[in-house]
Design an enzyme around this catalytic site. Structure first.
Site, mmCIF file in Angstrom:
data_model
loop_
_atom_site.group_PDB
_atom_site.id
_atom_site.type_symbol
_atom_site.label_atom_id
_atom_site.label_comp_id
_atom_site.label_asym_id
_atom_site.label_seq_id
_atom_site.Cartn_x
_atom_site.Cartn_y
_atom_site.Cartn_z
ATOM 1 C CE1 TYR A 80 -5.440 -30.839 -9.623
ATOM 2 C CE2 TYR A 80 -3.985 -31.849 -11.788
ATOM 3 C CZ TYR A 80 -4.724 -30.416 -10.626
ATOM 4 O OH TYR A 80 -4.141 -29.551 -10.837
ATOM 5 C CE LYS A 266 -21.551 -11.260 -19.413
ATOM 6 N NZ LYS A 266 -22.510 -10.683 -19.218
ATOM 7 N NE ARG A 389 -21.342 -1.761 -17.219
ATOM 8 C CZ ARG A 389 -20.812 -2.567 -16.100
ATOM 9 N NH1 ARG A 389 -20.671 -3.995 -16.691
ATOM 10 N NH2 ARG A 389 -20.031 -2.859 -15.278
ATOM 11 C CG PHE A 455 -17.628 -1.510 -12.058
ATOM 12 C CD1 PHE A 455 -16.824 -1.163 -12.689
ATOM 13 C CD2 PHE A 455 -18.618 -2.400 -12.013
ATOM 14 C CE1 PHE A 455 -15.997 -1.920 -13.644
ATOM 15 C CE2 PHE A 455 -17.718 -3.352 -12.860
ATOM 16 C CZ PHE A 455 -16.982 -3.446 -13.531
HETATM 17 N N1 F0G Z 1 -16.247 -10.390 -21.727
HETATM 18 C C1 F0G Z 1 -17.773 -9.693 -22.458
HETATM 19 C C2 F0G Z 1 -18.551 -9.117 -23.319
HETATM 20 C C3 F0G Z 1 -18.367 -9.502 -21.346
HETATM 21 O O1 F0G Z 1 -19.476 -9.523 -21.335
HETATM 22 C C4 F0G Z 1 -17.861 -10.818 -19.655
HETATM 23 C C5 F0G Z 1 -18.912 -10.449 -18.609
HETATM 24 C C6 F0G Z 1 -16.632 -11.088 -20.070
HETATM 25 C C7 F0G Z 1 -15.761 -10.672 -20.937
HETATM 26 C C8 F0G Z 1 -16.285 -11.425 -18.644
HETATM 27 O O2 F0G Z 1 -16.829 -12.994 -18.401
HETATM 28 O O3 F0G Z 1 -18.151 -12.373 -15.742
HETATM 29 O O4 F0G Z 1 -16.985 -14.926 -17.240
HETATM 30 O O5 F0G Z 1 -15.409 -12.936 -16.353
HETATM 31 N N2 F0G Z 1 -19.708 -9.635 -18.929
HETATM 32 C C9 F0G Z 1 -20.616 -9.683 -16.727
HETATM 33 C C10 F0G Z 1 -21.602 -8.686 -17.573
HETATM 34 C C11 F0G Z 1 -19.341 -9.461 -15.424
HETATM 35 O O6 F0G Z 1 -22.477 -8.224 -16.506
HETATM 36 O O7 F0G Z 1 -21.976 -8.060 -18.140
HETATM 37 P P1 F0G Z 1 -16.890 -13.444 -16.752
#
Ligand code: F0G
Length: 482
Positions: A80, A266, A389, A455
């Site tokens: 933890y 990502k 989008r 969405f």
């Molecule tokens: N910032 C960007 C540029 C993103 O593309 C995403 C998520 C987030 C913040 C938020 O991050 O999902 O870990 O909470 N994009 C995903 C997409 C959901 O499908 O483009 P997260």
């Protein structure tokens, strides 16, 4: 890098990895795809994955991990507090970004929550090249406003500008003069601008924005979720960086920022997220929120296995042969679609191939969600799950009317190292068929509409019986072929 040219002159993206673990996927017959689209309320988020053939909804949390990432997961130090895994991850991040502190969080939007809580006051404004859905929602939750100051080129579908995610410097100066620097909570630069087609930001632009903001005491926050594609584009599109190492490019970007945050779903092809900051005061302000909303400071809502995979994934992100894979496949898919007459965002960006639904479905008004309709139609025609989008991804104005999106896109995301060339060619072929039959696609209307981020859960229905007519035409043209 990893594009190769055949004897015939054809240029193809070449996979710089081999596949040693696979997941079986099913291609349902057309009638069943139609049925499951109806059951999903014409919202690709609500499809069951078992009904999906190629899941191009997003790359979030579904990138392929390397054997080294899996191996690292087995060595995680489960605890933890004070986990060695955390310190390993922290030192990888400090080495790559050269920033002092790291705060872990469970994903990207959690970082946005923490940063907004710490920096956004009611009535203040956050300037940004372009918003992301969850970012805007968290700023709005704190009573802040979002103002987009992307360069004009960024909102053009077709362009040959190499860095369409750049901030418009005149608009930045104008906003500071008009609002007053004390009313600006922070300047946010989003790498690989998601909602305008995964378009990169140039090094020169980041440098200039940072100089102006630092002169005015405005913190610069960098959303590095889409950093890996942006790094690739700086290397291949800016001649000054042709021979510069990816890690050096990363460090130079970081030197312009006061806070960096990322979704590790990502960046680093893992799960989780985190915030980097050098300033002690900013660090302390955000640190106290982590145990409250995320978890103790040495895990922040992530499992230790995710943190190990992330540490390795981040290190692998510094390899051009790893990070070039997604953009070269996106470019190949975009080029193939463009050659078939399908309107796509150019130049091809990161994250996925972006198709312009405004042109594709020019007969559908924005209030009937052309991009949503196109995403539904594509699933019926192919089993490919894409993401809307456009106007559907916006919220309504105070008067209850739809806020019409500047761009109506569908995104065919290419999760890193997941799909092969034949699979991307299949998606292109079915989309081209759809383009030739686009007059058969009709609009959508809401049946159930959530107030926030509609969405995700919203349910819609077709206006008229176009999905049945489209499916029938598909069966006529393709006969026995799925
Ligand atoms: N910032 C960007 C540029 C993103 O593309 C995403 C998520 C987030 C913040 C938020 O991050 O999902 O870990 O909470 N994009 C995903 C997409 C959901 O499908 O483009 P997260």
């Amino acid at each position: 890098m990893s594009n190769v040219t055949f004897l015939s002159g054809e240029k193809i993206p070449l996979e710089m990895h081999k596949i040693r673990m696979v997941q079986k996927i099913n291609l349902l017959p057309n009638e069943e795809r139609l049925k499951s689209m109806k059951e999903a309320g014409f919202n690709t988020f609500l499809l069951r994955n078992r009904d999906v053939f190629l899941d191009m909804l997003t790359d979030s949390g579904v990138n392929a991990m390397s054997e080294n990432q899996y191996a690292a997961m087995m060595q995680a130090d489960d605890s933890y507090a004070g986990s060695e895994t955390f310190y390993r991850l922290e030192s990888v991040l400090q080495d790559i970004f050269k920033m002092k502190h790291f705060l872990p969080a469970h994903q990207g939007r959690a970082c946005e929550h923490i940063i907004s809580q710490a920096l956004v006051k009611p009535g203040s404004t956050v300037l940004m090249n372009y918003h992301f859905t969850t970012t805007k929602a968290h700023i709005a939750l704190m009573g802040g406003n979002v103002e987009e100051i992307i360069c004009d080129e960024g909102l053009k579908i077709e362009s040959d500008a190499p860095f369409k995610g750049d901030v418009d410097i005149d608009k930045l100066n104008e906003a500071i003069n008009r609002l007053g620097k004390e009313k600006i909570a922070f300047m946010r630069i989003e790498a690989g601008t998601n909602l305008v087609g995964g378009q990169p930001v140039s090094m020169g632009n980041m440098r200039e924005v940072s100089e102006i903001c630092r002169k005015n005491n405005i913190p610069v926050v960098y959303d590095a979720s889409l950093l890996s594609d942006n790094l690739y584009f700086i290397k291949v599109r800016d001649p000054k960086y042709k021979n510069v190492d990816i890690k050096e490019i990363t460090r130079e970007i970081a030197s312009f920022m006061d806070i960096i945050y990322f979704s590790a779903r990502k960046l680093g092809s893992a799960r989780g997220g985190g915030i980097l900051v050098s300033d002690d005061m900013l660090f302390n302000k955000m640190r106290e929120l982590i145990p409250l909303f995320e978890g103790f400071l040495t895990y922040g809502g992530m499992s230790v296995r995710e943190m190990e995979a992330l540490a390795v994934g981040l290190t692998e992100t510094m390899d051009i042969n790893v990070i070039s894979q997604t953009p070269i496949f996106i470019e190949a898919l975009s080029d193939e679609l463009a050659a078939k007459g399908v309107p796509v965002v150019t130049p091809a960006g990161g994250l996925g191939c972006h198709v312009d639904a405004k042109q594709f479905c020019s007969h559908i008004p924005q209030t009937e969600y052309p991009a949503g309709a196109l995403a539904a139609a594509l699933f019926i025609a192919s089993g490919v799950r894409s993401m809307e989008r456009g106007t559907l991804s916006e919220e309504r104005n105070e008067d209850g009317n739809d806020r019409l999106a500047e761009m109506e896109l569908i995104r065919l995301a290419l999760p890193k190292r997941v799909f092969t060339l034949s699979q991307t060619k299949y998606a292109a072929d079915r989309l081209a068929w759809l383009f030739n039959n686009r007059h058969l696609i009709g609009g959508l209307k809401f049946v159930k509409e959530p107030k926030v981020l509609r969405f995700f859960f919203g349910r819609l229905e077709a206006i008229g019986s176009w999905p049945d007519v489209l499916a029938e035409q598909f069966r006529k043209d393709f006969g026995d072929s799925l």
